[in-house]
Enzyme design. Sequence first.
Site, PDB file in Angstrom:
ATOM      1  N   GLU A   1      30.502  43.586  40.144  1.00 14.95           N
ATOM      2  CA  GLU A   1      31.112  43.757  41.469  1.00 14.95           C
ATOM      3  C   GLU A   1      32.623  43.596  41.443  1.00 14.95           C
ATOM      4  O   GLU A   1      33.298  43.967  42.399  1.00 14.95           O
ATOM      5  CB  GLU A   1      30.469  42.796  42.488  1.00 14.95           C
TER       6      GLU A   1
ATOM      7  N   CYS B   1      25.707  36.368  37.692  1.00 15.42           N
ATOM      8  CA  CYS B   1      26.263  35.055  37.338  1.00 15.42           C
ATOM      9  C   CYS B   1      25.416  33.950  37.976  1.00 15.42           C
ATOM     10  O   CYS B   1      24.294  33.734  37.569  1.00 15.42           O
ATOM     11  CB  CYS B   1      27.739  34.983  37.747  1.00 15.42           C
TER      12      CYS B   1
ATOM     13  N   HIS C   1      30.202  40.288  35.719  1.00 18.46           N
ATOM     14  CA  HIS C   1      30.359  40.628  37.129  1.00 18.46           C
ATOM     15  C   HIS C   1      30.678  42.100  37.380  1.00 18.46           C
ATOM     16  O   HIS C   1      31.854  42.469  37.476  1.00 18.46           O
ATOM     17  CB  HIS C   1      31.498  39.793  37.724  1.00 18.46           C
TER      18      HIS C   1
END
Lengths: 235, 81
Positions: free
Chosen positions: A199, A88, A197
């Site tokens: 994560e 991002c 994302h």
Amino acid sequence: MTARVGVVTFPGSLDDRDAVRAVRIAGAEPVPLWHADADLKGVDAVVLPGGFSYGDYLRCGAIARFAPVMGELVPAARSGALPVLGICNGFQVLCESHLLPGALTRNRSLHFINREQRLRVESAGTAWTGRYTAGEEITVVLKSGEGRYTADAATLDELERSGRVVVRYTGGAPNGSDRDIAGIANEHGNVVGLMPHPEHAVEALTGPSEDGLGFFTSVLAHLAGTVPAGADRSG
Amino acid sequence: MARVIVDVMLKPEILDPQGQAIVGACGRLGFSGIEQVRQGKRFEVEIDGEADGARLEEVRRLAETLLANPVIEDFELRVAD
């Protein structure tokens, strides 16, 4: 020896703690790095996390690019030696740093997009995607206002030709990205940037899936020498 | 002291959804005949001394290094009156 993966915190970083957590769950030792320290602390790889570094002033990533920590990072990443994953805002920093081609611009709809997003892994030949299979589909979170990837046609053609499109949105890019591109790699395959994302998708309790963990386990395998970056970019 | 104006615009081929939204608002507000709007940025850079060749060149390097992203933006410099 446990791999040490640095996670940079810029003023305005938002997802650095989740990135640290993902690194830990993947089995590596997370090493917090501070934007103002011109020191990578000898880490084996680096994650540039999501957020709004320096308030997104000027352009997203434009000021973070010149942070002291980037002084050591940029040449090591450009040479192919240091694996770097930009997520991002981290992807925006990598493009502003010219470590990756193209740019991220305002979503076509002008709306901030926050949703679970299906992606297709197009290349398992990078330092960060070796544990995936080309063509595999994953679900992770997309949350960004300036996530529309764009580059000139020659650059897009070269990315496609050389297998450097790493992940693509399925069912059309919700932000209007050129050729539905969600993430790309540099020519060595050690630097990867993507808008969604991974994560946030590393454990069932808090994520839409555990599909994102592969990015972090992939770099560990890469560092252990089992999946060399660029060995087989097509698959 | 001199002031240098740096105008930064998205390149013509880069989509500008903010400009498109402004065109939409023009129609709703009754400003007819507005066909296209493209939104850019203006920087006012104040420098020591005269805006001579060397200082202008420095501002130009500032513009291409930081103020604009040459991948997607063009910029123009001029000295303010």
